[in-house]
Design a protein around this motif. Structure first.
Motif, PDB file in Angstrom:
ATOM      1  N   ASP A  94       2.033  -5.763 -22.082  1.00 23.92           N
ATOM      2  CA  ASP A  94       2.709  -5.070 -20.980  1.00 23.92           C
ATOM      3  C   ASP A  94       4.127  -4.673 -21.371  1.00 23.92           C
TER       4      ASP A  94
ATOM      5  N   HIS B 199      -0.406  -5.865  -9.627  1.00 25.00           N
ATOM      6  CA  HIS B 199      -1.309  -6.632 -10.499  1.00 25.00           C
ATOM      7  C   HIS B 199      -1.124  -8.135 -10.273  1.00 25.00           C
TER       8      HIS B 199
ATOM      9  N   THR C 176      -7.289   0.441 -16.648  1.00 26.76           N
ATOM     10  CA  THR C 176      -6.646  -0.260 -17.758  1.00 26.76           C
ATOM     11  C   THR C 176      -6.997   0.384 -19.093  1.00 26.76           C
TER      12      THR C 176
ATOM     13  N   GLU D 226      -8.592  -8.235 -16.436  1.00 30.32           N
ATOM     14  CA  GLU D 226      -8.219  -7.590 -15.180  1.00 30.32           C
ATOM     15  C   GLU D 226      -9.464  -7.284 -14.339  1.00 30.32           C
TER      16      GLU D 226
ATOM     17  N   ALA E  67      -8.217  -5.585 -20.365  1.00 29.28           N
ATOM     18  CA  ALA E  67      -9.085  -4.821 -19.470  1.00 29.28           C
ATOM     19  C   ALA E  67     -10.209  -5.693 -18.922  1.00 29.28           C
TER      20      ALA E  67
END
Length: 234
Positions: free
Chosen positions: A168, A145, A212, A99, A96
């Motif tokens: 992921d 992404h 996220t 990102e 998180a």
């Protein structure tokens, strides 16, 4: 050897393709639990099972190790990584933060080509959400992404992100499995892209971090909402 018996050697792209297919098979087996956490992996055994040589299997295992799916132990061999829920939650929190930084950089660094790519990726997510194709939607989400990270233009973030891909792979089915999640995620992705296109780094970072962390709470409803997993067991 007679000239008529000579065989054309594999080209580089053909070798990469075989390694890529081996990677997908081994990765999917780990996600499904066919290769269990902590299980020792035999490179030779995998090659025999897949009916290929050891070279593409070796390349596949190197990539999986980079992504945190397998681990090499000195003088012992290669094992499936034992990724407990607590460890995956911690990886999710790191993801998180990463990102968020990537989205903020994308908002300030995105070229016109990057911005066009983000629009295309969002359109793909909208289309696959309407179609209800979960596999295509997962691919479209991943592409968005990836486009954000390309726009961030940070090799260091790309390198760090590669080491988090186990999260992921192991949580995607949980996150996209609920009926209401695709529409909710579409709205959140639209907000992220809008902030990047508006060149608002603070809004982009906040939007993707919220997205996220909410995904993390869906994947691990019992642990993501509390900091209990931060306490180290003696």
């Amino acid at each position: 050897m007679p000239d008529d018996l000579k065989l054309r050697p594999f080209a580089g792209d053909e070798l990469r393709s075989l390694a890529g297919r081996a990677y997908e098979r081994i990765r999917d087996a780990i996600v499904a639990g066919t290769l269990a956490p902590g299980q020792r992996i035999s490179e030779r055994g995998l090659a025999a099972t897949l009916d290929i040589s050891a070279q593409p299997v070796r390349a596949a295992l190197r990539q999986l190790e980079t992504e945190g799916m397998v681990e090499s132990r000195p003088r012992s061999g290669t094992y499936v990584a034992d990724l407990s829920p607590a460890r995956l939650v911690e990886i999710g929190l790191i993801r998180a933060a990463l990102e968020g930084l990537a989205a903020a950089l994308a908002a300030t660094r995105a070229t016109e080509a990057d911005r066009a790519a983000l629009r295309r990726c969002l359109a793909d997510i909208e289309a696959t959400t309407r179609q209800g194709d979960r596999a295509a939607l997962a691919a479209a989400n991943a592409a968005l992404h990836e486009a954000l990270h390309q726009a961030a233009a940070s090799p260091d973030i790309q390198r760090l992100r590669a080491g988090l891909r186990a999260y992921d792979h192991l949580t995607r089915a949980r996150i996209l499995g609920t009926a209401e999640e695709p529409a909710r995620a579409l709205a959140e992705h639209a907000a992220i892209v809008a902030a990047v296109l508006a060149r608002d780094p603070a809004a982009a970072e906040a939007a993707i971090r919220a997205h996220t962390l909410r995904s993390l709470a869906i994947a691990f409803p019992d642990s993501a909402a509390t900091p209990s997993h931060w306490t180290r067991t003696p």
